[in-house]
Design an enzyme around this catalytic site. Sequence first.
Site, mmCIF file in Angstrom:
data_model
loop_
_atom_site.group_PDB
_atom_site.id
_atom_site.type_symbol
_atom_site.label_atom_id
_atom_site.label_comp_id
_atom_site.label_asym_id
_atom_site.label_seq_id
_atom_site.Cartn_x
_atom_site.Cartn_y
_atom_site.Cartn_z
ATOM 1 N N HIS B 65 7.607 -4.308 4.746
ATOM 2 C CA HIS B 65 8.006 -3.424 3.638
ATOM 3 C C HIS B 65 8.997 -2.416 4.202
ATOM 4 C CE1 HIS B 65 4.154 -4.395 1.186
ATOM 5 N NE2 HIS B 65 5.160 -5.159 0.824
ATOM 6 N N GLU B 68 8.723 1.552 4.918
ATOM 7 C CA GLU B 68 7.634 2.074 5.755
ATOM 8 C C GLU B 68 8.154 2.308 7.178
ATOM 9 O OE1 GLU B 68 4.606 -0.880 4.916
ATOM 10 O OE2 GLU B 68 4.608 -0.354 2.783
ATOM 11 N N ARG B 123 11.420 -1.317 -1.053
ATOM 12 C CA ARG B 123 10.251 -1.940 -0.419
ATOM 13 C C ARG B 123 10.416 -3.454 -0.229
ATOM 14 N NH1 ARG B 123 4.295 -1.855 -1.283
ATOM 15 N NH2 ARG B 123 3.572 -3.844 -2.096
ATOM 16 N N ASN B 140 4.882 -9.213 0.849
ATOM 17 C CA ASN B 140 3.449 -9.265 1.144
ATOM 18 C C ASN B 140 2.641 -9.760 -0.054
ATOM 19 O OD1 ASN B 140 1.302 -8.993 2.950
ATOM 20 N ND2 ASN B 140 0.784 -6.937 2.184
ATOM 21 N N ARG B 141 3.329 -10.415 -0.983
ATOM 22 C CA ARG B 141 2.654 -11.120 -2.083
ATOM 23 C C ARG B 141 3.192 -12.549 -2.194
ATOM 24 N NH1 ARG B 141 0.772 -6.809 -1.585
ATOM 25 N NH2 ARG B 141 -0.012 -5.320 -3.146
ATOM 26 N N HIS B 192 1.713 -2.040 8.375
ATOM 27 C CA HIS B 192 2.254 -1.345 7.200
ATOM 28 C C HIS B 192 1.983 0.159 7.324
ATOM 29 C CE1 HIS B 192 2.765 -4.892 4.390
ATOM 30 N NE2 HIS B 192 2.095 -5.443 5.387
ATOM 31 N N TYR B 244 -7.443 -2.763 -2.375
ATOM 32 C CA TYR B 244 -7.398 -3.352 -3.723
ATOM 33 C C TYR B 244 -7.192 -4.853 -3.620
ATOM 34 C CZ TYR B 244 -2.491 -2.068 -2.708
ATOM 35 O OH TYR B 244 -1.289 -1.854 -2.103
ATOM 36 N N GLU B 266 -2.615 -0.080 8.065
ATOM 37 C CA GLU B 266 -1.858 0.892 7.271
ATOM 38 C C GLU B 266 -1.830 2.153 8.127
ATOM 39 O OE1 GLU B 266 -0.359 0.535 4.382
ATOM 40 O OE2 GLU B 266 -1.231 -1.276 3.530
#
Lengths: 98, 305
Positions: B65, B68, B123, B140-141, B192, B244, B266
């Site tokens: 991303h 970041e 991002r 990241n999806r 991340h 999540y 993270e």
Amino acid sequence: KETFEGHQVLRITALNEAQLDLLKELHDKEQLGLDFWMEPSDVSLPIDVRVPFHSLQDIRAFLMYHEIYYDIMIQDLQDVLDEEQREMLRAKSLQSRS
Amino acid sequence: TDDFNYASYHTLNEINSFIDQLVQENPGFVSKIVIGQSYEGRPLNILKFSTGANRPGLWIDTGIHSREWVTQASGIWFSKKIVTDYGRDAELTDILNKYDIFLEIVTNPDGFQFTHTSNRMWRKTRKPNPGSSCVGVDPNRNWDAGFGGPGASSTPCSETYRGPRAHSEPEVKAIVDFVKSHGNIKAFVSIHSYSQMLLYPYGYTKTPCKDQAELHELARKAITELSSLYNTQYRYGSIITTIYQASGGTVDWTYDQGIKYSYTFELRDTGRYGFVLPANQIIPTAQETWLALMTIMKHAKNNPY
């Protein structure tokens, strides 16, 4: 280069599932131009959202109307980005001098 | 690279020059591998730290991303730490005498360049989406692990847009091809920011992964080490229970490929600065994260599978 003058980053705390659902609905309203830094997912987690200047009034009103608590995490994002750039330039200038 | 300013943020060109310099200074130990090209044609560079042939691998990536920034900056610091500590730190030396380390510092170079030139808050990748004015896919999806499920968007304008199909993004596909062709990666850590968490699979399902107990305990040890330096507090657990639901995530795919020690970090902070972490926190962030990375790498070395 896109500027973020007047953009605020809000930290929102949802106290219950109903508030969380309202914030998830907000997430889908593209015209507001919101940028969720931390997505609404669980009442135990904060929600961070960058709000463009043009949407600030609407979002604040929305949060107040629904009695959703929030803090201002970043008052003006562009100020922080300007400082970040100044810091990079300072570091480069020190590097070239050394 | 001794004079490189590790406490400052750098442009893509500066990072690429740093990578070349590090390789040049450490011939026979550090090499650069180009595993593919980004959508805009930039090389996807990885650093390989190796002291012998045919070793199993440990993977670390930062900056998938692009906004970041503390992650790419930490990646730079990790690379220098590896060359500095090899031969001096017994534990890292032991790891490198048995394993190769692969490090991709700028995993999304188009996005990273865009954060410097056009939009600091970018991002996603930079590939256009046919039929939409919105650009980019959330890398990241985009992995083939629960791809298209809840926790990712099918809308190109969303920051979590999953893409038209799994591995549609060249930045993702390059890693997929590398991991598959290598065939012997034993740990995979994707870094991340922000929110101070150490996460393991799964993100796409509530079904616990079969190694959950071991991954949970290792995460606890890793964050305990991390916090020993500056008392930085981390949460840990599976992605879906700790942060999540997210489908199509990197480490879900690597875990399903058989890479048991698959983790996502993270990094700092928990919400004072978020993605715009001041540069004076780069080195402390990298230092403490390194302790956790070492814990994971040591465990992988001591628990072969």
